[in-house]
Design a protein around this motif. Structure first.
Motif, PDB file in Angstrom:
ATOM      1  N   MET A 187      17.532  -3.018  -5.656  1.00  0.00           N
ATOM      2  CA  MET A 187      17.414  -3.292  -7.080  1.00  0.00           C
ATOM      3  C   MET A 187      15.945  -3.248  -7.464  1.00  0.00           C
ATOM      4  SD  MET A 187      18.757  -6.579  -9.287  1.00  0.00           S
ATOM      5  CE  MET A 187      17.409  -7.664  -8.883  1.00  0.00           C
ATOM      6  N   ASN A 188      15.614  -2.410  -8.437  1.00  0.00           N
ATOM      7  CA  ASN A 188      14.247  -2.299  -8.926  1.00  0.00           C
ATOM      8  C   ASN A 188      14.039  -3.333 -10.033  1.00  0.00           C
ATOM      9  OD1 ASN A 188      11.773  -1.597  -9.999  1.00  0.00           O
ATOM     10  ND2 ASN A 188      12.156   0.610  -9.925  1.00  0.00           N
ATOM     11  N   THR A 189      13.197  -4.320  -9.770  1.00  0.00           N
ATOM     12  CA  THR A 189      13.005  -5.408 -10.726  1.00  0.00           C
ATOM     13  C   THR A 189      12.197  -4.982 -11.948  1.00  0.00           C
ATOM     14  OG1 THR A 189      11.091  -6.157  -9.450  1.00  0.00           O
ATOM     15  CG2 THR A 189      13.202  -7.211  -8.999  1.00  0.00           C
ATOM     16  N   GLN A 190      11.632  -3.769 -11.944  1.00  0.00           N
ATOM     17  CA  GLN A 190      10.879  -3.290 -13.106  1.00  0.00           C
ATOM     18  C   GLN A 190      11.776  -2.707 -14.182  1.00  0.00           C
ATOM     19  OE1 GLN A 190       8.357  -0.694 -10.725  1.00  0.00           O
ATOM     20  NE2 GLN A 190       6.567  -1.751 -11.500  1.00  0.00           N
ATOM     21  N   ASP A 191      13.043  -2.469 -13.851  1.00  0.00           N
ATOM     22  CA  ASP A 191      13.936  -1.753 -14.752  1.00  0.00           C
ATOM     23  C   ASP A 191      14.518  -2.678 -15.811  1.00  0.00           C
ATOM     24  OD1 ASP A 191      14.547   0.895 -15.077  1.00  0.00           O
ATOM     25  OD2 ASP A 191      15.364   1.065 -13.065  1.00  0.00           O
ATOM     26  N   PRO A 202       8.238  -7.596  -1.402  1.00  0.00           N
ATOM     27  CA  PRO A 202       6.951  -7.524  -2.087  1.00  0.00           C
ATOM     28  C   PRO A 202       6.134  -6.337  -1.585  1.00  0.00           C
ATOM     29  CG  PRO A 202       6.843  -9.133  -0.337  1.00  0.00           C
ATOM     30  CD  PRO A 202       8.261  -8.635  -0.359  1.00  0.00           C
ATOM     31  N   PRO A 203       5.098  -5.944  -2.334  1.00  0.00           N
ATOM     32  CA  PRO A 203       4.176  -4.920  -1.807  1.00  0.00           C
ATOM     33  C   PRO A 203       3.570  -5.396  -0.487  1.00  0.00           C
ATOM     34  CG  PRO A 203       3.788  -5.301  -4.152  1.00  0.00           C
ATOM     35  CD  PRO A 203       4.730  -6.376  -3.695  1.00  0.00           C
ATOM     36  N   GLN A 204       3.342  -4.469   0.421  1.00  0.00           N
ATOM     37  CA  GLN A 204       2.770  -4.779   1.721  1.00  0.00           C
ATOM     38  C   GLN A 204       1.471  -3.991   1.930  1.00  0.00           C
ATOM     39  OE1 GLN A 204       6.852  -4.095   3.728  1.00  0.00           O
ATOM     40  NE2 GLN A 204       5.894  -5.638   5.028  1.00  0.00           N
ATOM     41  N   PRO A 205       0.399  -4.420   1.291  1.00  0.00           N
ATOM     42  CA  PRO A 205      -0.865  -3.673   1.407  1.00  0.00           C
ATOM     43  C   PRO A 205      -1.385  -3.605   2.832  1.00  0.00           C
ATOM     44  CG  PRO A 205      -1.203  -5.805   0.343  1.00  0.00           C
ATOM     45  CD  PRO A 205       0.262  -5.587   0.416  1.00  0.00           C
ATOM     46  N   GLU A 206      -0.995  -4.567   3.672  1.00  0.00           N
ATOM     47  CA  GLU A 206      -1.491  -4.578   5.055  1.00  0.00           C
ATOM     48  C   GLU A 206      -1.046  -3.354   5.851  1.00  0.00           C
ATOM     49  OE1 GLU A 206       2.439  -6.886   5.006  1.00  0.00           O
ATOM     50  OE2 GLU A 206       0.641  -6.729   3.751  1.00  0.00           O
ATOM     51  N   ASN A 246      26.734  -9.104   2.692  1.00  0.00           N
ATOM     52  CA  ASN A 246      26.455  -8.547   1.365  1.00  0.00           C
ATOM     53  C   ASN A 246      24.994  -8.871   1.047  1.00  0.00           C
ATOM     54  OD1 ASN A 246      29.144  -7.833   1.166  1.00  0.00           O
ATOM     55  ND2 ASN A 246      29.699  -9.569  -0.117  1.00  0.00           N
ATOM     56  N   MET A 247      24.153  -7.853   0.890  1.00  0.00           N
ATOM     57  CA  MET A 247      22.726  -8.104   0.746  1.00  0.00           C
ATOM     58  C   MET A 247      22.101  -7.118  -0.236  1.00  0.00           C
ATOM     59  SD  MET A 247      19.909  -8.253   3.846  1.00  0.00           S
ATOM     60  CE  MET A 247      20.794  -9.606   4.623  1.00  0.00           C
ATOM     61  N   ILE A 248      21.228  -7.653  -1.103  1.00  0.00           N
ATOM     62  CA  ILE A 248      20.494  -6.813  -2.056  1.00  0.00           C
ATOM     63  C   ILE A 248      19.003  -6.992  -1.812  1.00  0.00           C
ATOM     64  CG2 ILE A 248      19.900  -6.461  -4.483  1.00  0.00           C
ATOM     65  CD1 ILE A 248      22.745  -7.170  -5.231  1.00  0.00           C
ATOM     66  N   TYR A 249      18.307  -5.860  -1.636  1.00  0.00           N
ATOM     67  CA  TYR A 249      16.852  -5.867  -1.512  1.00  0.00           C
ATOM     68  C   TYR A 249      16.265  -5.584  -2.890  1.00  0.00           C
ATOM     69  CZ  TYR A 249      17.558  -5.659   3.520  1.00  0.00           C
ATOM     70  OH  TYR A 249      17.925  -5.938   4.810  1.00  0.00           O
ATOM     71  N   LYS A 250      15.448  -6.527  -3.386  1.00  0.00           N
ATOM     72  CA  LYS A 250      14.907  -6.353  -4.736  1.00  0.00           C
ATOM     73  C   LYS A 250      13.379  -6.385  -4.702  1.00  0.00           C
ATOM     74  CE  LYS A 250      15.136 -11.254  -6.180  1.00  0.00           C
ATOM     75  NZ  LYS A 250      13.776 -11.419  -6.720  1.00  0.00           N
ATOM     76  N   GLY A 251      12.799  -5.626  -5.619  1.00  0.00           N
ATOM     77  CA  GLY A 251      11.348  -5.581  -5.708  1.00  0.00           C
ATOM     78  C   GLY A 251      10.911  -4.475  -6.644  1.00  0.00           C
ATOM     79  N   VAL A 252       9.603  -4.359  -6.840  1.00  0.00           N
ATOM     80  CA  VAL A 252       9.072  -3.333  -7.727  1.00  0.00           C
ATOM     81  C   VAL A 252       9.157  -1.976  -7.035  1.00  0.00           C
ATOM     82  CG1 VAL A 252       7.541  -4.982  -8.847  1.00  0.00           C
ATOM     83  CG2 VAL A 252       6.698  -3.670  -6.896  1.00  0.00           C
ATOM     84  N   ALA A 253       8.883  -0.928  -7.790  1.00  0.00           N
ATOM     85  CA  ALA A 253       8.935   0.429  -7.236  1.00  0.00           C
ATOM     86  C   ALA A 253       7.901   0.584  -6.126  1.00  0.00           C
ATOM     87  CB  ALA A 253       8.672   1.448  -8.342  1.00  0.00           C
ATOM     88  N   GLY A 254       8.317   1.306  -5.092  1.00  0.00           N
ATOM     89  CA  GLY A 254       7.370   1.632  -4.031  1.00  0.00           C
ATOM     90  C   GLY A 254       7.206   0.567  -2.969  1.00  0.00           C
ATOM     91  N   THR A 255       8.165  -0.341  -2.819  1.00  0.00           N
ATOM     92  CA  THR A 255       8.050  -1.392  -1.798  1.00  0.00           C
ATOM     93  C   THR A 255       8.968  -1.130  -0.601  1.00  0.00           C
ATOM     94  OG1 THR A 255       9.615  -2.732  -3.087  1.00  0.00           O
ATOM     95  CG2 THR A 255       7.271  -3.198  -3.366  1.00  0.00           C
ATOM     96  N   GLY A 256       9.505   0.076  -0.494  1.00  0.00           N
ATOM     97  CA  GLY A 256      10.266   0.439   0.699  1.00  0.00           C
ATOM     98  C   GLY A 256      11.705  -0.014   0.710  1.00  0.00           C
ATOM     99  N   LYS A 257      12.291  -0.257  -0.458  1.00  0.00           N
ATOM    100  CA  LYS A 257      13.675  -0.738  -0.495  1.00  0.00           C
ATOM    101  C   LYS A 257      14.645   0.341  -0.006  1.00  0.00           C
ATOM    102  CE  LYS A 257      13.433  -1.621  -4.884  1.00  0.00           C
ATOM    103  NZ  LYS A 257      12.044  -1.135  -5.045  1.00  0.00           N
TER     104      LYS A 257
END
Length: 488
Positions: free
Chosen positions: A296-300, A320-324, A14-25
């Motif tokens: 899960m979008n943490t901005q919501d 997290p965002p991955q600028p690299e 059971n796994m939830i990927y959380k982060g801001v919009a646009g991080t590839g979830k």
């Protein structure tokens, strides 16, 4: 991909990927889905042909050729045509034959010709005739022999269907999916997820009532259907993929299943639990071979908070965002950056923006790398800034010009080089003619003007304009240095 589960572990996940919009979830969910997909094996049409012909005699191969050509509206065949047919060539290859093939065809055709043939003379005929020849030297299949070829004709039809299916599989990569993907939203509930009453239209059973009759039936939801498949196939793992899990009231959606999804309470596990479903009353337990992944979008902030009980049942993975992952682009479209002055490092652009966003709006307002993922030219960068990034920041900042200008490092810049311009200052700065010109440009698209609102969202009393030169992609915004100032 980082943070991917270990698919070699055969216990419930059971796994939830959380982060801001646009991080590839959501992209992660799609990658996970591939591990729960069985792609149909590729089969060469040559292999199908070998399977068809391996037990056939030369007489059966000849009959097969005539049946095949009959389907193609050609009933008269001369020996060279017969020998060049793919069935004849394949049978010859199976028998390691490459010489005297015409003689082989002649011998079999004559051996299975009728005794009363007026064109074929042969002593050692078979008891059953299949072929005859006309006066032009073309052979044909005797109509009366068709009664003996029913099974062969069926085998030919099955072979041709298998070829068609195989070609479709090769073209579309057909597969068997062992997952179900759903997107939660505010109106999503137990009825869609587990089971619920649904209207069912049925034809009337009496002539007097010709209109379809509506009734209600208990219909299985997405999760229940998946669990039923998994229970009947215990050797394989199945997955439920939930996009935006915190957009729905998760306690209401899962209902009594909230306890059952815990790994140790699955069917067959040490603390296995069974419950009676709310509508049908059926006894139900979650199979141990079902995994659950969600995003899960943490901005919501405006949506229903994630139930604390769900937090105890899922592993949470930060995305997290991955600028690299982002490239360096050239201000000259289609060309490799010649030097630093002519290039824009999108990784540094994103890092700079996110540093200042975190300082002013908090980490949960950061931009994900997906905003710049498809940017490969200056024109694409300008479009993304205008249509996505600036509107996103304006909504997060409540339209506060000072915050927007700080994030975009506009404060110390001349007005013509500012991404965001204070509307009042712009009025004071410009002449009336220039003011009218800019109003005409921005009035054409209300997305580009923040006079108290943006896309219907309430804004602060302050108002802003996106620089019309940025919109037109001219002036200072054709130079890399303007975007380089967004670096950390």
């Amino acid at each position: 991909m980082s943070n991917m589960p270990d698919f070699s572990v055969h216990k419930p996940t059971n796994m939830i990927y959380k982060g801001v919009a646009g991080t590839g979830k959501t992209y992660r969910l799609l990658q996970i889905a591939k591990h729960y997909t069985d792609y149909l094996p590729k089969v060469n049409n040559e292999d199908l042909l070998v399977q068809l012909l391996q037990d056939f005699s030369w007489r059966e191969v000849l009959c097969l050729i005539f049946l095949d050509m009959h389907n193609k509206k050609k009933d008269l065949l001369k020996v060279p045509e017969i020998v060049s047919h793919e069935f004849f060539s394949a049978k010859a290859a199976q028998n390691a034959r490459d010489k005297n093939l015409n003689s082989t065809a002649w011998l079999e055709l004559r051996r299975h010709s009728p005794t009363n043939s007026k064109t074929v003379t042969y002593k050692n005929r078979s008891s059953q005739a299949y072929f005859d020849k006309d006066h032009s030297g073309a052979w044909y299949l005797l109509p009366e022999s068709m009664d003996f070829l029913t099974e062969l004709s069926q085998q030919l039809a099955e072979f041709q269907q298998a070829q068609r299916d195989n070609n479709i599989n090769q073209e579309h990569h057909f597969s068997q999916q062992r997952f179900s993907m759903v997107s939660f939203h505010q109106a999503y509930g137990y009825e869609e997820f587990v089971e619920g009453l649904r209207p069912v239209m049925a034809a009337s059973s009496t002539p007097q009532h010709s209109q379809p009759q509506m009734s209600y039936a208990i219909v299985d939801g997405a999760f229940l259907k998946l669990c039923q498949r998994a229970a009947s196939d215990p050797e394989q793992r199945y997955a439920l993929l939930i996009d935006e899990i915190n957009r729905a009231n998760v306690s209401r959606v899962f209902g009594e299943l909230l306890s059952l999804i815990e790994p140790d309470k699955r069917d067959g596990m040490a603390n296995a639990m069974t419950v009676n479903l709310a509508y049908s009353g059926r006894a139900f337990s979650v199979p141990a071979n079902v995994d659950i992944y969600a995003t899960m979008n943490t901005q919501d902030h405006s949506l229903a908070p994630l139930d604390m009980a769900l937090r105890r049942r899922f592993r949470f993975v930060d995305c997290p965002p991955q600028p690299e992952l982002l490239p360096v682009i050239s201000i000259n479209a289609g060309l490799e950056p010649a030097n630093e002055a002519e290039s824009i490092d999108l990784a540094k652009v994103l890092m700079g923006l996110n540093n200042r966003i975190t300082q002013t709006l908090g980490a949960e307002a950061q931009l994900g790398h997906a905003f710049l993922w498809s940017v490969y030219s200056l024109a694409e960068l300008q479009t993304v800034l205008i249509e996505q990034i600036i509107p996103q920041l304006a909504q997060a900042a409540g339209g506060q010009v000072s915050v927007l200008q700080y994030i975009l490092k506009d404060e110390q810049q001349p007005m013509q080089a500012q991404f965001i311009q204070d509307s009042q200052m712009l009025i004071n700065h410009d002449s009336s003619n220039k003011r009218d010109s800019q109003n005409n440009i921005t009035a054409q698209n209300p997305l580009f003007v923040g006079h108290g609102s943006l896309l219907g969202q309430p804004m602060a009393a302050e108002s802003y304009n996106i620089n019309t030169d940025l919109i037109a992609k001219t002036g200072a915004f054709i130079k890399a240095i303007v975007y380089q100032r967004l670096y950390p």
